[in-house]
Design an enzyme around this catalytic site. Structure first.
Site, PDB file in Angstrom:
ATOM      1  CG  ASP A 138      12.778  10.291 -10.672  1.00  0.00           C
ATOM      2  OD1 ASP A 138      13.072  11.509 -10.715  1.00  0.00           O
ATOM      3  OD2 ASP A 138      11.861   9.847  -9.956  1.00  0.00           O
ATOM      4  CG  HIS A 145      11.524  12.403  -0.941  1.00  0.00           C
ATOM      5  ND1 HIS A 145      10.180  12.179  -0.734  1.00  0.00           N
ATOM      6  CD2 HIS A 145      11.940  11.434  -1.803  1.00  0.00           C
ATOM      7  CE1 HIS A 145       9.795  11.128  -1.446  1.00  0.00           C
ATOM      8  NE2 HIS A 145      10.832  10.660  -2.100  1.00  0.00           N
ATOM      9  CD  GLU A 210       8.101  10.100  -5.611  1.00  0.00           C
ATOM     10  OE1 GLU A 210       8.329   9.485  -4.569  1.00  0.00           O
ATOM     11  OE2 GLU A 210       8.843  10.055  -6.608  1.00  0.00           O
ATOM     12  CD  GLU A 212      10.499  13.325  -9.015  1.00  0.00           C
ATOM     13  OE1 GLU A 212      11.401  13.422  -9.877  1.00  0.00           O
ATOM     14  OE2 GLU A 212      10.163  12.245  -8.489  1.00  0.00           O
ATOM     15  CG  ASP A 244       8.253   9.349 -10.066  1.00  0.00           C
ATOM     16  OD1 ASP A 244       7.741   8.526 -10.835  1.00  0.00           O
ATOM     17  OD2 ASP A 244       9.134   9.050  -9.233  1.00  0.00           O
ATOM     18  NE  ARG A 248       4.876   7.109  -2.363  1.00  0.00           N
ATOM     19  CZ  ARG A 248       5.924   7.709  -2.928  1.00  0.00           C
ATOM     20  NH1 ARG A 248       6.972   6.990  -3.313  1.00  0.00           N
ATOM     21  NH2 ARG A 248       5.919   9.001  -3.120  1.00  0.00           N
ATOM     22  CD  GLN A 251       8.537   3.565  -3.730  1.00  0.00           C
ATOM     23  OE1 GLN A 251       7.471   4.170  -3.778  1.00  0.00           O
ATOM     24  NE2 GLN A 251       9.688   4.173  -3.505  1.00  0.00           N
ATOM     25  CE  LYS A 264       9.082   5.817  -7.231  1.00  0.00           C
ATOM     26  NZ  LYS A 264       8.853   7.142  -6.655  1.00  0.00           N
ATOM     27  CB  THR A 268       6.444  10.062 -15.612  1.00  0.00           C
ATOM     28  OG1 THR A 268       6.895   8.840 -15.032  1.00  0.00           O
ATOM     29  CG2 THR A 268       7.239  11.229 -15.042  1.00  0.00           C
ATOM     30  CD  GLU A 384       8.283  13.129   1.658  1.00  0.00           C
ATOM     31  OE1 GLU A 384       9.169  13.878   2.072  1.00  0.00           O
ATOM     32  OE2 GLU A 384       7.936  13.072   0.458  1.00  0.00           O
TER      33      GLU A 384
HETATM   34 CA    CA Z   1      10.650  10.171  -7.956  1.00  0.00          CA
END
Ligand code: CA
Length: 438
Positions: A138, A145, A210, A212, A244, A248, A251, A264, A268, A384
């Site tokens: 990834d 971002h 996420e 993507e 993804d 958080r 993370q 993560k 996915t 975000e």
């Molecule tokens: Ca990602």
């Protein structure tokens, strides 16, 4: 040299009537590849190509013998339970099959009756991950971002000094990649509350998505060899949508010093359809780098890249909560952006990945990284959109969200559209959060 050929002609129509409807993702100019079978059946999964609301069953089509010439061997490689064999054949082979399918599906094709018998309705199908994915990487290619997430994790130092020189990435986990429809239990893990002296253990409280794109590698490169920038796209089979999922709170506690790990790798989700780079040719656009930024090192730079190395793909994230689903309410859009804002391109990701001699294999998957655009409304994650969970979003039914709750379904969509070209869409990828396992 034009990358456009007769398969891109916007005037083409198909005898599959649904392919010609306004707003259709799977036009005759698109022809994306996936792997499917009839839902609830014991049939073998096999390759298929989307056309309108239907799927061309590649195994059934191969069995008819009506596709001849160079395309016949390519078609045969697409009849198995994964597309790896087809992916390994390389760009000229994929292009030969695309041309044969385009001609067979056009209005007035003499093959219409034979191919009609090879159609399976998408509504009656179930899908599988379209390739045996050996490795998954990834990337982190949206500077918007990277900057806004960096501000939340490191207010004094949002963008690390390597960002504008290196296409940043990490090696992810292939075993937890699922196809659209994937549902997974909220992950458990360690989190360190602000000011605490020891971590908590339990279900993630800050689960996120996420937005993507996924990049499927076609023909690989030998271990020890490098893929040059102008050759990189010939190694790419096509693009899909990729979510993804990210915890958080896990993370924030684990990501230093070696990057994402358990935050993560629990799930996915990718879309069932892979749109080829050839189908995306009308939506190529120039790639630029702000003059005040460092320009790429020579191995990541080329005139072709500058002229047409980026893709203008509109991408969107939607949410349907359990309450909305029970009330029969449609999903609500959270954000929308475009892949053209990416700081690094598909070709730069592929080239950088191999510059040290790393070997890529057919079916390897690269994630683009969260593709947030320049404005706050174009953010590709809840982290975000809610400024790190500080501002809650109010949904049309009055519910609020800072992060995902159990029962939430996240849907990503993507499509290319402009005057003078046929619409080329990605369909969607949906995934649902289930309660944590006790
Ligand atoms: Ca990602």
């Amino acid at each position: 040299m034009s990358r456009l050929n007769e398969t891109h002609d916007p005037a083409l129509t198909s005898w599959v009537a649904s392919a010609n409807l306004a707003g259709q993702d799977f036009t005759i100019q698109n022809l994306p590849f996936g792997v499917f079978r009839r839902a609830g059946s014991n049939e073998a999964f096999r390759g298929g190509v989307a056309i309108g609301d239907e799927i061309v069953d590649l195994a059934a089509l191969a069995a008819t013998g009506v596709i001849g010439g160079e395309a016949a061997a390519v078609l045969a490689a697409g009849t198995g339970p994964t597309l790896n064999e087809l992916m390994a054949l390389g760009q000229p082979a994929w292009s030969a099959l695309r041309l044969a399918l385009s001609r067979a599906l056009r209005t007035g094709s003499p093959l219409a009756d034979v191919v009609h018998a090879c159609l399976v309705s998408q509504a009656a199908a179930e899908f599988a991950v379209p390739a045996r994915i050996g490795d998954y990487t990834d990337f982190y290619t949206s500077i918007h971002h990277a900057t806004s997430v960096g501000k939340l994790f490191r207010p004094d130092n949002p963008l690390l000094p390597n960002y504008k020189w290196v296409p940043i990435g990490y090696h992810g986990r292939a075993s937890s990649i699922g196809v659209s429809g994937q549902a997974f239990a909220r992950p458990l893990g360690q989190t360190m509350p602000p000011g605490a002296e020891r971590p908590n253990f339990g279900p993630s409280q800050r689960l996120d998505y996420e937005l993507e794109l996924g990049i499927f590698i076609g023909a690989g490169n030998a271990l020890g060899s490098r893929i040059a920038i102008d050759d990189a796209e010939s190694h790419v089979f096509g693009l899909c949508l990729l979510n993804d999922w990210s915890a958080r709170d896990l993370q924030a506690w684990e990501y230093q010093p070696l990057g994402p790990f358990l935050a993560k790798n629990f799930a996915t989700t990718i879309s069932p359809w892979i749109v080829t780079l050839e189908a995306l040719a009308p939506y190529r656009t120039e790639w630029t780098r702000p003059a005040e930024d460092p320009q790429p090192l020579p191995y990541l730079e080329s005139a072709t890249l500058r002229r047409e190395g980026a893709f203008d793909i509109q991408i969107e994230a939607w949410l349907q909560t359990a309450k909305m689903r029970e009330a029969g309410e449609a999903s609500t859009r959270l954000s929308h952006s475009s892949f053209r804002h990416s700081y690094w391109t598909v070709s730069q990701m592929v080239t950088h990945h191999t510059v040290n001699g790393c070997g890529l294999m057919p079916g390897d998957l690269l994630g683009s990284g969260t593709e947030s655009g320049p404005t706050p409304e174009e953010a590709g994650s809840l982290l975000e959109l809610t400024v790190g969970g500080k501002q809650s979003l109010t949904l049309p039914n009055g519910e609020t969200r800072r992060f995902l709750e159990d029962g939430d379904t996240v849907i990503l969509r993507g499509a290319c559209e402009k005057p003078g070209a046929a619409r080329v869409g990605f369909g969607e990828v949906a995934g649902r959060v289930l309660p944590a396992q006790p």
